[in-house]
Design a protein around this motif. Structure first.
Motif, PDB file in Angstrom:
ATOM      1  N   GLN A  42       8.777  -3.981   1.453  1.00 24.56           N
ATOM      2  CA  GLN A  42       8.470  -2.635   1.936  1.00 24.56           C
ATOM      3  C   GLN A  42       9.718  -1.952   2.482  1.00 24.56           C
ATOM      4  N   ASN A  43      10.564  -2.683   3.208  1.00 26.44           N
ATOM      5  CA  ASN A  43      11.796  -2.091   3.713  1.00 26.44           C
ATOM      6  C   ASN A  43      12.736  -1.708   2.578  1.00 26.44           C
ATOM      7  N   ALA A  44      12.840  -2.573   1.563  1.00 22.74           N
ATOM      8  CA  ALA A  44      13.700  -2.255   0.422  1.00 22.74           C
ATOM      9  C   ALA A  44      13.170  -1.054  -0.349  1.00 22.74           C
ATOM     10  N   LEU A  45      11.842  -0.938  -0.453  1.00 27.57           N
ATOM     11  CA  LEU A  45      11.244   0.189  -1.169  1.00 27.57           C
ATOM     12  C   LEU A  45      11.568   1.507  -0.487  1.00 27.57           C
ATOM     13  N   THR A  68       3.977   2.402  -8.017  1.00 25.32           N
ATOM     14  CA  THR A  68       2.822   3.287  -8.200  1.00 25.32           C
ATOM     15  C   THR A  68       3.093   4.567  -7.426  1.00 25.32           C
ATOM     16  N   ILE A  69       3.157   5.670  -8.153  1.00 26.28           N
ATOM     17  CA  ILE A  69       3.469   6.969  -7.566  1.00 26.28           C
ATOM     18  C   ILE A  69       2.170   7.645  -7.164  1.00 26.28           C
ATOM     19  N   GLY A  70       2.064   8.004  -5.892  1.00 30.45           N
ATOM     20  CA  GLY A  70       0.880   8.687  -5.384  1.00 30.45           C
ATOM     21  C   GLY A  70       1.067  10.189  -5.353  1.00 30.45           C
ATOM     22  N   SER A  71       0.378  10.824  -4.441  1.00 28.89           N
ATOM     23  CA  SER A  71       0.404  12.280  -4.346  1.00 28.89           C
ATOM     24  C   SER A  71       1.641  12.746  -3.583  1.00 28.89           C
ATOM     25  N   LEU A  72       2.009  13.987  -3.815  1.00 34.32           N
ATOM     26  CA  LEU A  72       3.143  14.612  -3.145  1.00 34.32           C
ATOM     27  C   LEU A  72       2.645  15.288  -1.875  1.00 34.32           C
ATOM     28  N   ILE A  73       3.027  14.754  -0.719  1.00 35.73           N
ATOM     29  CA  ILE A  73       2.566  15.291   0.561  1.00 35.73           C
ATOM     30  C   ILE A  73       3.333  16.562   0.929  1.00 35.73           C
ATOM     31  N   LYS A  74       4.627  16.539   0.744  1.00 36.10           N
ATOM     32  CA  LYS A  74       5.457  17.687   1.076  1.00 36.10           C
ATOM     33  C   LYS A  74       6.383  17.967  -0.089  1.00 36.10           C
ATOM     34  N   ALA A  75       6.381  19.213  -0.553  1.00 35.62           N
ATOM     35  CA  ALA A  75       7.231  19.590  -1.673  1.00 35.62           C
ATOM     36  C   ALA A  75       8.691  19.588  -1.244  1.00 35.62           C
ATOM     37  N   PRO A  76       9.596  19.248  -2.152  1.00 37.26           N
ATOM     38  CA  PRO A  76      11.018  19.261  -1.787  1.00 37.26           C
ATOM     39  C   PRO A  76      11.524  20.670  -1.566  1.00 37.26           C
ATOM     40  N   PRO A 119       0.837  -1.206   0.000  1.00 32.20           N
ATOM     41  CA  PRO A 119       0.000   0.000   0.000  1.00 32.20           C
ATOM     42  C   PRO A 119       0.865   1.247   0.000  1.00 32.20           C
ATOM     43  N   PRO A 120       0.356   2.350  -0.548  1.00 30.60           N
ATOM     44  CA  PRO A 120       1.151   3.585  -0.602  1.00 30.60           C
ATOM     45  C   PRO A 120       1.633   3.996   0.787  1.00 30.60           C
ATOM     46  N   CYS A 121       2.920   4.186   0.900  1.00 29.92           N
ATOM     47  CA  CYS A 121       3.541   4.597   2.162  1.00 29.92           C
ATOM     48  C   CYS A 121       4.357   5.860   1.926  1.00 29.92           C
ATOM     49  N   GLN A 122       4.573   6.602   2.994  1.00 22.48           N
ATOM     50  CA  GLN A 122       5.309   7.856   2.893  1.00 22.48           C
ATOM     51  C   GLN A 122       6.804   7.570   2.790  1.00 22.48           C
ATOM     52  N   VAL A 123       7.428   8.192   1.803  1.00 21.80           N
ATOM     53  CA  VAL A 123       8.860   8.051   1.570  1.00 21.80           C
ATOM     54  C   VAL A 123       9.503   9.423   1.675  1.00 21.80           C
ATOM     55  N   ASN A 124      10.489   9.558   2.555  1.00 20.18           N
ATOM     56  CA  ASN A 124      11.249  10.798   2.683  1.00 20.18           C
ATOM     57  C   ASN A 124      12.380  10.773   1.662  1.00 20.18           C
ATOM     58  N   THR A 125      12.303  11.652   0.671  1.00 17.65           N
ATOM     59  CA  THR A 125      13.256  11.648  -0.419  1.00 17.65           C
ATOM     60  C   THR A 125      14.536  12.380  -0.034  1.00 17.65           C
ATOM     61  N   LEU A 126      15.516  12.303  -0.935  1.00 19.29           N
ATOM     62  CA  LEU A 126      16.815  12.906  -0.679  1.00 19.29           C
ATOM     63  C   LEU A 126      16.748  14.429  -0.618  1.00 19.29           C
ATOM     64  N   ASP A 127      15.819  15.044  -1.365  1.00 13.53           N
ATOM     65  CA  ASP A 127      15.717  16.503  -1.416  1.00 13.53           C
ATOM     66  C   ASP A 127      14.743  17.066  -0.389  1.00 13.53           C
ATOM     67  N   GLY A 128      14.350  16.277   0.610  1.00 15.55           N
ATOM     68  CA  GLY A 128      13.496  16.776   1.678  1.00 15.55           C
ATOM     69  C   GLY A 128      12.011  16.677   1.417  1.00 15.55           C
ATOM     70  N   GLY A 129      11.601  16.061   0.331  1.00 13.06           N
ATOM     71  CA  GLY A 129      10.182  15.905   0.036  1.00 13.06           C
ATOM     72  C   GLY A 129       9.607  14.646   0.651  1.00 13.06           C
ATOM     73  N   VAL A 130       8.283  14.587   0.714  1.00 14.13           N
ATOM     74  CA  VAL A 130       7.563  13.414   1.218  1.00 14.13           C
ATOM     75  C   VAL A 130       6.585  12.986   0.139  1.00 14.13           C
ATOM     76  N   LEU A 131       6.720  11.751  -0.338  1.00 14.31           N
ATOM     77  CA  LEU A 131       5.949  11.263  -1.470  1.00 14.31           C
ATOM     78  C   LEU A 131       5.312   9.929  -1.102  1.00 14.31           C
ATOM     79  N   LYS A 178      17.091   7.421  -1.135  1.00 13.31           N
ATOM     80  CA  LYS A 178      18.335   7.916  -1.707  1.00 13.31           C
ATOM     81  C   LYS A 178      18.120   8.659  -3.016  1.00 13.31           C
ATOM     82  N   LYS A 179      16.861   8.827  -3.425  1.00 12.06           N
ATOM     83  CA  LYS A 179      16.536   9.497  -4.677  1.00 12.06           C
ATOM     84  C   LYS A 179      15.734  10.757  -4.399  1.00 12.06           C
TER      85      LYS A 179
END
Length: 408
Positions: free
Chosen positions: A179-182, A226-234, A135-147, A188-189
């Motif tokens: 899920q952990n690998a995802l 599957t790319i969902g919505s952008l919760i926090k902009a980078p 299921p879609p989970c929050q990912v903290n990206t390298l540039d500070g965004g949450v996707l 890191k991206k």
């Protein structure tokens, strides 16, 4: 007999060097290595389907032969009776993993196999391809965004013995590892790299999962992100322009194939956003709809009074349908209201309509106020079960035009 029954699907060309993906640590990555601490450490060639146990001594080996011989003799003596219990039918897509006196044997099947009583414990293993979704989970990206990112994964078992003796719950362990690998690899991206390289990242994630689960006797065939919505902009300056998915009212919480299906459905009904084209609009000042009146109702009666002020011939031509609302309050009282936008300048009132409405909508009074105030999308209310519709759903979605006028 069983040495050539199972083959591991090739992941890369054999001539190319084997390299880790995004998740596997370079220091712990070994090409032909073999990890200590696993349940099949005493069988170093188990991946080649050689189940020779190096820990068994000659005394244990002799005792096993004696017990097995006695069980065979008793089974054949009483065969007309024991035949119902010792003969098992195995289809082509299954194998039976047998533990004889506690030690694993070669997988049996397909066809009719013999399982000895008292000394054999067996388990069926399905070799067909399985699928599950993260299921879609929050990912903290390298540039500070949450996707929000999810994945659809397909895998199959290529070694039945390793899948039984290596892990207790194969499905739950595979889901947790995926899920952990995802989350670890995508952290890191940047947001831009994830949105533009979704297919390539899915291939890398599949390689990582195969390296993590190869000791479990399974292989990941396909991974689709599957790319969902952008919760926090980078943060500004750390990434380039974002690729934002199209915004459709009511679909903010949906992702993947469900979002695409809903977007296609709403596009068929003509409610999706219009294309940007150069057009000339002729405005009839006499019959044009009035300026939007900002209405902040506190009850359904106040909302109905505000709707009456917005009725016009132009709105009737645009919607062309009549709606009946069956509203339930917190004290379990039920009231009926109608909005007729099918003829004249439209009408709205309390009670049932004189004729059969085009659409009946059932919901609570709080959800109705929230929907007309813009806090609840009609499509989101329908998919969550808070709004029940009797009639044509496409016609019900035309109520969005009236909601836009009420919101102002």
């Amino acid at each position: 007999m069983f040495s050539n029954s199972y083959q591991l699907l090739p992941q890369r060309e054999t001539s190319s060097p084997k390299t880790p993906g995004l998740f596997v640590d370079t220091d712990g990555f070994t090409q032909g290595g073999y990890h200590k601490g696993l349940s099949f450490d005493n069988m170093p060639k188990v991946s080649q389907h050689d189940f020779t146990d190096t820990s068994q001594g000659w005394l244990s080996w002799i005792c096993n032969l004696v017990v097995i011989f006695l069980v065979y003799v008793c089974t054949f003596i009483t065969f007309p009776v024991t035949g119902w219990f010792v003969l098992k039918t195995v289809p082509n897509y299954q194998r039976i993993v047998v533990f004889r006196l506690g030690r694993v044997c070669s997988p049996k099947g397909p066809g009719i196999v013999l399982v000895l009583p008292l000394i054999d414990q067996w388990q069926r293993v399905d070799l067909r391809t399985r699928a599950f979704n993260i299921p879609p989970c929050q990912v903290n990206t390298l540039d500070g965004g949450v996707l929000l990112v999810g994945a659809d994964i397909q895998f199959r078992i290529w070694n039945p013995v390793m899948s039984v003796i290596s892990v207790q719950d194969l499905n739950a362990s595979t889901r947790m590892a995926a899920q952990n690998a995802l989350t670890h690899s995508l952290s890191k991206k940047s947001v831009r790299e994830i949105q533009s390289g979704r297919v390539k990242l899915g291939e890398y994630l599949g390689i990582d999962l195969n390296e993590l689960t190869r000791h479990w006797g399974l292989e990941v065939d396909r991974v689709e992100l599957t790319i969902g919505s952008l919760i926090k902009a980078p943060e500004e300056g750390l990434s380039g322009p974002l690729i934002m998915p199209p915004s459709v009212p009511g679909l903010e919480g949906l992702t993947g194939p469900i979002q695409q299906l809903a977007m296609h459905f709403l596009g068929q009904s003509g409610i999706s956003q219009p294309k940007q084209e150069e057009t000339i609009n002729f405005i009839d000042e006499l019959s044009s709809p009035p300026e939007a009146v900002v209405v902040t109702p506190g009850s359904v009666e106040e909302l109905l009074g505000g709707v009456k002020l917005l009725l016009s011939e132009a709105l009737v031509r645009q919607v062309g349908a009549c709606f009946q609302f069956d509203i339930s309050s917190k004290d379990r009282q039920h009231c009926s209201y109608y909005v007729d936008l099918s003829q004249g300048s439209g009408a709205a009132g309390t009670g049932p309509m004189c004729r059969e409405p085009d659409v009946k909508l059932s919901m609570s009074d709080s959800d109705l106020l929230a929907m007309f105030q813009g806090e609840l999308r009609p499509f989101a209310a329908y998919t969550s079960g808070r709004l029940k519709i009797q009639g044509d759903i496409k016609t019900a979605m035309k109520l969005e035009e009236l909601i836009k006028l009420v919101k102002g």
